[in-house]
Design a protein around this motif. Structure first.
Motif, PDB file in Angstrom:
ATOM      1  N   MET B 109       0.827  -1.211   0.000  1.00 19.13           N
ATOM      2  CA  MET B 109       0.000   0.000   0.000  1.00 19.13           C
ATOM      3  C   MET B 109       0.858   1.256   0.000  1.00 19.13           C
ATOM      4  O   MET B 109       0.443   2.293  -0.519  1.00 19.13           O
ATOM      5  N   CYS B 110       2.049   1.185   0.593  1.00 20.64           N
ATOM      6  CA  CYS B 110       2.919   2.361   0.616  1.00 20.64           C
ATOM      7  C   CYS B 110       3.274   2.757  -0.814  1.00 20.64           C
ATOM      8  O   CYS B 110       3.220   3.919  -1.183  1.00 20.64           O
ATOM      9  N   GLU B 111       3.612   1.772  -1.611  1.00 22.15           N
ATOM     10  CA  GLU B 111       3.966   2.021  -3.005  1.00 22.15           C
ATOM     11  C   GLU B 111       2.788   2.635  -3.759  1.00 22.15           C
ATOM     12  O   GLU B 111       2.937   3.551  -4.551  1.00 22.15           O
ATOM     13  N   GLU B 112       1.604   2.135  -3.440  1.00 23.87           N
ATOM     14  CA  GLU B 112       0.420   2.616  -4.132  1.00 23.87           C
ATOM     15  C   GLU B 112       0.065   4.041  -3.723  1.00 23.87           C
ATOM     16  O   GLU B 112      -0.397   4.829  -4.534  1.00 23.87           O
ATOM     17  N   ALA B 113       0.295   4.371  -2.442  1.00 19.75           N
ATOM     18  CA  ALA B 113      -0.083   5.694  -1.946  1.00 19.75           C
ATOM     19  C   ALA B 113       0.896   6.766  -2.395  1.00 19.75           C
ATOM     20  O   ALA B 113       0.540   7.934  -2.464  1.00 19.75           O
ATOM     21  N   CYS B 114       2.123   6.414  -2.681  1.00 18.97           N
ATOM     22  CA  CYS B 114       3.168   7.411  -2.896  1.00 18.97           C
ATOM     23  C   CYS B 114       2.896   8.255  -4.140  1.00 18.97           C
ATOM     24  O   CYS B 114       2.768   7.738  -5.238  1.00 18.97           O
ATOM     25  N   PRO B 115       2.794   9.578  -3.970  1.00 17.14           N
ATOM     26  CA  PRO B 115       2.545  10.441  -5.114  1.00 17.14           C
ATOM     27  C   PRO B 115       3.822  10.730  -5.913  1.00 17.14           C
ATOM     28  O   PRO B 115       3.756  11.322  -6.975  1.00 17.14           O
ATOM     29  N   LYS B 116       4.971  10.345  -5.398  1.00  7.76           N
ATOM     30  CA  LYS B 116       6.232  10.725  -6.017  1.00  7.76           C
ATOM     31  C   LYS B 116       6.965   9.530  -6.619  1.00  7.76           C
ATOM     32  O   LYS B 116       8.124   9.666  -7.002  1.00  7.76           O
ATOM     33  N   ASP B 117       6.329   8.375  -6.674  1.00  9.63           N
ATOM     34  CA  ASP B 117       6.986   7.211  -7.238  1.00  9.63           C
ATOM     35  C   ASP B 117       8.305   6.948  -6.495  1.00  9.63           C
ATOM     36  O   ASP B 117       9.321   6.636  -7.109  1.00  9.63           O
ATOM     37  N   ALA B 118       8.262   7.113  -5.178  1.00  8.90           N
ATOM     38  CA  ALA B 118       9.508   7.029  -4.408  1.00  8.90           C
ATOM     39  C   ALA B 118       9.666   5.683  -3.719  1.00  8.90           C
ATOM     40  O   ALA B 118      10.645   4.985  -3.947  1.00  8.90           O
ATOM     41  N   ILE B 119       8.709   5.317  -2.893  1.00 17.37           N
ATOM     42  CA  ILE B 119       8.885   4.045  -2.191  1.00 17.37           C
ATOM     43  C   ILE B 119       8.431   2.914  -3.108  1.00 17.37           C
ATOM     44  O   ILE B 119       7.400   2.998  -3.760  1.00 17.37           O
ATOM     45  N   LYS B 120       9.271   1.891  -3.195  1.00 17.29           N
ATOM     46  CA  LYS B 120       9.027   0.806  -4.148  1.00 17.29           C
ATOM     47  C   LYS B 120       9.276  -0.509  -3.454  1.00 17.29           C
ATOM     48  O   LYS B 120      10.147  -0.611  -2.594  1.00 17.29           O
ATOM     49  N   LEU B 121       8.547  -1.526  -3.872  1.00 13.96           N
ATOM     50  CA  LEU B 121       8.827  -2.861  -3.392  1.00 13.96           C
ATOM     51  C   LEU B 121       9.461  -3.623  -4.547  1.00 13.96           C
ATOM     52  O   LEU B 121       8.839  -3.829  -5.589  1.00 13.96           O
ATOM     53  N   SER B 122      10.729  -4.023  -4.367  1.00 14.81           N
ATOM     54  CA  SER B 122      11.445  -4.680  -5.452  1.00 14.81           C
ATOM     55  C   SER B 122      11.054  -6.158  -5.509  1.00 14.81           C
ATOM     56  O   SER B 122      10.221  -6.625  -4.735  1.00 14.81           O
ATOM     57  N   THR B 123      11.677  -6.881  -6.425  1.00  9.83           N
ATOM     58  CA  THR B 123      11.365  -8.313  -6.508  1.00  9.83           C
ATOM     59  C   THR B 123      12.311  -9.133  -5.636  1.00  9.83           C
ATOM     60  O   THR B 123      12.291 -10.353  -5.690  1.00  9.83           O
ATOM     61  N   ILE B 124      13.140  -8.464  -4.844  1.00 16.38           N
ATOM     62  CA  ILE B 124      14.066  -9.201  -3.978  1.00 16.38           C
ATOM     63  C   ILE B 124      13.287  -9.835  -2.828  1.00 16.38           C
ATOM     64  O   ILE B 124      12.538  -9.150  -2.134  1.00 16.38           O
ATOM     65  N   TYR B 125      13.464 -11.139  -2.667  1.00 11.32           N
ATOM     66  CA  TYR B 125      12.737 -11.798  -1.590  1.00 11.32           C
ATOM     67  C   TYR B 125      13.665 -12.435  -0.567  1.00 11.32           C
ATOM     68  O   TYR B 125      13.229 -12.960   0.430  1.00 11.32           O
TER      69      TYR B 125
END
Ligand code: SF4
Ligand code: SF4
Ligand code: SF4
Ligand code: SF4
Ligand code: FES
Lengths: 471, 147
Positions: B109-125
């Motif tokens: 949800m953080c990624e979705e809420a961010c208006p600046k395309d800043a916080i991202k969830l990568s594919t690293i698991y």
């Protein structure tokens, strides 16, 4: 009472009320920017225009006084179209600053653009931008966000009695600024931030500290002077972030002075003594309540002592002391203190033409009502003193006396004290204070006590029982 | 009353059924396509939309984040902690940006809420550690993502 009809609902009103106020009574919201109940009506923003039957044009609700039998439609097709156009017009130059704007969350422009605006902009030309000059220590200005409601200009001219804000240029280029870019002079500058409906004028002190939607409000009363302005303490996770005025037409209307607004900072002062402390080897050392109470009793025992009560204490605390002192310190002489030169309620007078009073403590009039005497000069031949205060009252000169302090002190203030028992500030306790009008008002606890600070009632109970509690 | 049925000896020894079952096992063991992968020698390719380890996207070395606090507002686990500040080249930026990753539920949800395309969830698991780490600003600013 005369009646009118708003959106099909009949409302009674008192003559002279405008349509915005009348509509509020039945829960009909008419959006507005330039209107403020504490300022004159200029009908500039045109946001509040509504349809009134038998009138050919839309009428601005802020400047239209309700009359008997008037039929008003706030959501007619024409009114809605007007709201949409006004919103579009205001937003053509407005930056997309909400993510970095402290007003976001309590911004009229933001709220109304959700409610009445369009999600798309047709504007492709360059947006107007300004360079902002500094406005002094209280307010930070961002003219790009201004919607030219002129509330700030009217606030200065009509309420604060100083014409320091002006609009220069015209039309699209209008800029609100201080004359010659001087810093703001008024002692009430914080109100500019309160009345600005957008994020053009904001508090420097609160800048980027917290998003407003995280803040909880506790309705309380300012302890800055004998007026007792109604205000909200806004806090989150036991930290106070700001204070804002709360409307009370009989005390402070809609305003708050800067001294009262920023007074809360001492609550979180790093220098505040928050643990019981006893002087040993010339230094105040942290101990427990048990040891420090013993030291306090010993410091006053058999001495010729004066008890000095700060008029920043509440009525409840004063009353408690009135019962406690004759029993446990029967030979002491008791005085109240607070502001240098203000000894009794007769000395308390208006300090300016707006809100401030000369007594810089909130409960002078309450103490006088309970029969305490003010401190002119300390009696001679004293060798000890007990000082009890909230944190606001100005300490008298106490050099050479063995002094016990109960309440809120900074390390610097307690430099000559031999014992300190830490008490509560106005934000950490409940109680009643009496303002200069004789009006009893309640202060409410907003946050939990800091450190090991205890309520005066608890400290006195431990004193009386000869125990140190369990702390 | 108990019903007595008479089955043949062969049937009673389950020999046929055992043989049938074994045939299925053998068929699957040798001939069916294999599903297990030999991690860590072999790795599965996840979808680009996989929600893994966070990072803050930077443009020309400057963080996209403007400390608007929308991600801590929306985060259901309340695990994002930001302190905002001001610096000459940027009006508002995150002085501190911490994600208490052990509390995170990877909802994105953080990624979705961010208006600046800043916080991202990568594919690293692969995120297991031996200590209870909190991701801080400098860790999050490493551009390890691929989005
Ligand atoms: S003034 Fe209001 S609409 Fe404009 S940037 Fe600030 S919050 Fe957003
Ligand atoms: S600075 Fe604020 S209060 Fe003043 S005219 Fe602009 S929008 Fe209105
Ligand atoms: S993924 Fe969900 S839980 Fe994790 S930090 Fe983002 S919003 Fe919070
Ligand atoms: S939502 Fe985006 S821009 Fe806002 S604080 Fe979070 S990461 Fe930064
Ligand atoms: S509020 Fe009526 S015109 Fe602005």
């Amino acid at each position: 009472m005369p009646k009118c009809v708003i959106d099909g609902r009949e409302v009674e009103f008192s003559p002279g009320e405008n349509l915005i106020e009348v509509a509020k009574k039945v829960g009909v919201e008419i959006p507005y920017f330039c209107y403020h109940p504490g300022l004159s009506v200029v009908a500039q923003c045109r946001m509040c225009a509504v349809e009134v039957e038998k009138m050919p044009k839309l009428q601005t609700a802020c400047s239209t006084v309700a009359t008997d039998g008037m039929v008003v439609k706030t959501r007619s097709e024409r009114a809605l179209a007007n709201q949409k156009s006004v919103m579009e017009f205001l937003l053509i130059n407005h930056p997309l600053d909400c993510p970095i704007c402290d007003q976001a969350g309590e911004c009229d422009l933001q709220d109304y653009s959700y409610e009445y605006g369009s999600p798309y902009s047709r504007y492709t030309e360059e947006r107007r931008t300004f360079l902002d000059l500094d406005m002094g220590p209280v307010i930070v200005k961002n003219m790009n966000r201004c919607i030219h409601c002129t509330r700030c200009i009217r606030l200065g001219a009509e309420v604060l009695g100083i014409r320091e804000m002006v609009a220069t240029q015209r039309g699209n280029k209008t800029e609100i600024a201080t004359i010659d870019g001087r810093p703001l002079e008024t002692d009430y500058a914080g109100n500019y931030a309160d009345i600005c409906p957008v994020g053009s004028l904001l508090l420097k002190d609160f800048r980027f500290k917290k998003r407003v939607w995280f803040l909880k409000k506790t309705a309380t009363v300012c302890e800055g002077c004998a007026r007792g302005c109604n205000m909200d303490i806004q806090h989150d996770a036991n930290v106070i972030y700001r204070c804002t005025p709360r409307e009370n037409l009989e005390v402070n209307q809609y305003w708050l002075c800067d001294e009262g607004r920023f007074n809360f900072h001492y609550v979180h002062d790093a220098d505040r003594i928050m643990e019981p402390a006893v002087r040993a080897d010339g230094e105040l050392k942290m101990t427990e309540f048990g040891a420090s109470l013993d030291a306090a009793r010993a410091a006053l025992k058999g001495k010729k002592a004066a008890v000095l009560l700060g008029t920043d204490l509440t009525q409840e605390e004063a009353k408690l002391l009135q019962e406690f002192l004759p029993k446990y310190l029967p030979n002491a002489s008791v005085f109240h203190f607070g502001t240098p030169g203000i000894v009794s309620e007769a000395d308390d007078a208006p300090a300016d033409k707006i809100l401030k009073r000369k007594s810089k403590t909130s409960n002078l009039h309450g103490f006088e009502k309970l029969g305490f005497k003010g401190l002119k000069t300390l009696p001679t031949g004293l060798d000890a003193a007990l000082v009890i205060r909230g944190g606001r009252a100005t300490l008298p000169e106490l050099k050479g006396l063995s002094t016990v302090g109960i309440g809120v002190f900074t390390r610097e203030e307690a430099a000559t004290f031999s014992v300190v028992l830490p008490g509560l500030t106005f934000a950490e306790k409940d109680g009643t204070i009496v303002n200069f009008q004789g009006r009893e008002q309640h202060i409410r606890r907003a946050i939990f006590p800091a450190g090991n600070c205890k309520a005066l009632s608890e400290i006195l109970a431990m004193w009386a029982h000869g125990t140190g509690g369990n702390a | 009353m108990l019903l007595k049925t008479k089955e043949s000896l062969i049937r009673r020894m389950y020999l046929v059924d055992v043989a049938k079952g074994l045939a299925i096992t053998i068929k699957n063991f040798f001939f069916a396509p294999k599903i297990t992968i030999q991690y860590p020698e072999e790795r599965r390719k996840y979808s680009d939309r996989f929600r893994g380890q966070h990072y803050i996207k930077a443009t020309n070395g400057v963080e996209n984040c403007t400390a608007c606090m929308l991600c801590p507002t929306v985060c259901p686990a309340e695990c994002i902690h930001i302190v905002a500040g001001e610096r000459p080249d940027k009006e508002k930026y995150p002085v501190q940006f911490e994600i208490d990753i052990l509390r995170c539920c990877f909802c994105g949800m953080c990624e979705e809420a961010c208006p600046k395309d800043a916080i991202k969830l990568s594919t690293i698991y692969e995120m297991s550690t031996e200590s209870r780490d909190v991701y801080d600003r400098s860790f999050l600013m490493e551009q390890r993502g691929n989005k």
